[in-house]
Design a protein around this motif. Structure first.
Motif, short mmCIF file in Angstrom:
data_model
loop_
_atom_site.label_atom_id
_atom_site.label_comp_id
_atom_site.label_asym_id
_atom_site.label_seq_id
_atom_site.Cartn_x
_atom_site.Cartn_y
_atom_site.Cartn_z
N ILE A 53 0.89 -1.17 0.00
CA ILE A 53 0.00 0.00 0.00
C ILE A 53 0.92 1.21 0.00
O ILE A 53 1.77 1.34 0.89
N HIS A 58 1.73 5.50 -0.59
CA HIS A 58 1.25 6.87 -0.75
C HIS A 58 2.44 7.81 -0.65
O HIS A 58 3.53 7.41 -0.26
N ALA A 98 -3.42 2.51 9.79
CA ALA A 98 -2.90 1.34 9.06
C ALA A 98 -3.67 0.09 9.48
O ALA A 98 -3.62 -0.32 10.63
N MET A 99 -4.40 -0.48 8.55
CA MET A 99 -5.31 -1.59 8.87
C MET A 99 -4.97 -2.87 8.12
O MET A 99 -5.77 -3.80 8.06
N GLU A 100 -3.80 -2.92 7.50
CA GLU A 100 -3.39 -4.14 6.80
C GLU A 100 -2.04 -4.59 7.36
O GLU A 100 -0.98 -4.28 6.81
#
Lengths: 156, 90
Positions: free
Chosen positions: A77, A79, A96-98
């Motif tokens: 992910i 950015h 942050a969820m992964e």
């Protein structure tokens, strides 16, 4: 360690440069459990902000459905940070969820220097990891038959 | 018949690793309460005192419930609800 092929690395940096001064964001999907970032998917920053990013909610659903159908997960992910270093902000860590993903940050504060770093963010803990850029990702079954001497470390 | 609720990876600790659970209710709020009965702790990850959490997206079939009725959105047997944490940061 995060291994990226050259074209994916270049695509992330180009996306970050293109969207500057807004933050750019996206994922690199790969087969579940493979840790191979294979499919570059730039996403729209719905926030269109120099200090925040968020995937559009309909795009997010479409992306996860598509990954599900293809037995993929978000291996990376990414950015950009447009005025600060390529290091996760407090907000990045809080959201942050992964825990299985590599969180890649690209800083575009310098137009000349590429600043791309990768982190794991698990339960609020940030740990940086090495980024290795290779011409092509090695095949799943073993070393790539081509020369491996051309591997290089990512510029910091 | 019941309503399928798809659970994201990070919340599967509450569902024993299951990718989807089933529940019932007439509204999203009732559905979440029903599921909370079997998967304790899940509700607090989805809602706070003000309603749905800002960085949790809940979809009824293909529609973000924020554009429907939020927690009061009507749900029925055969519907599919998907929970996805926002991918966001600063």
């Amino acid at each position: 360690m995060l291994q990226l092929d050259r074209s994916t690395y270049d695509a992330m940096v180009a996306h970050a440069r293109r969207d500057h001064p807004d933050e750019a964001c996206g994922v690199v999907a790969g087969p579940v459990g493979s840790d191979r970032p294979e499919r570059f998917v730039p996403m729209l920053n719905a926030a269109r902000s120099p200090t925040f990013y968020e995937f559009d909610s309909s795009d997010l659903l479409r992306l996860y459905r598509e990954m599900d159908d293809r037995d993929e997960e978000p291996v990376v992910i990414y950015h950009s940070h447009t005025a600060t270093e390529a290091y996760p902000s407090t907000t990045d860590v809080a959201l942050a969820m992964e825990p299985g993903a590599h969180y890649v940050l690209v800083s575009t504060r310098s137009p000349e220097t590429v600043d791309l770093r990768s982190f794991r963010i698990v339960d609020g803990e940030v740990s940086e990891e090495e980024v290795r850029v290779v011409p092509l990702l090695q095949s799943e079954t073993g070393p790539h038959p081509g020369p491996t001497q051309t591997e290089e470390s990512a510029p910091r | 018949m019941s309503i399928e609720v798809r659970i994201p990876t990070i919340l599967r600790t509450y569902t024993g690793g299951e990718k989807a659970v089933e529940g019932s209710g007439a509204t999203l709020a009732e559905l979440i309460d029903d599921i909370e009965g079997r998967h304790s702790g899940l509700r607090a990850r989805l809602v706070d005192e003000k309603g749905l959490r800002r960085f949790v997206n809940v979809y009824l079939n293909d529609e973000d419930v924020r554009f429907l009725g939020g927690l009061e959105t009507a749900v029925k047997d055969g519907d599919s609800v998907t929970v996805l944490p926002a991918v966001a940061g600063g």
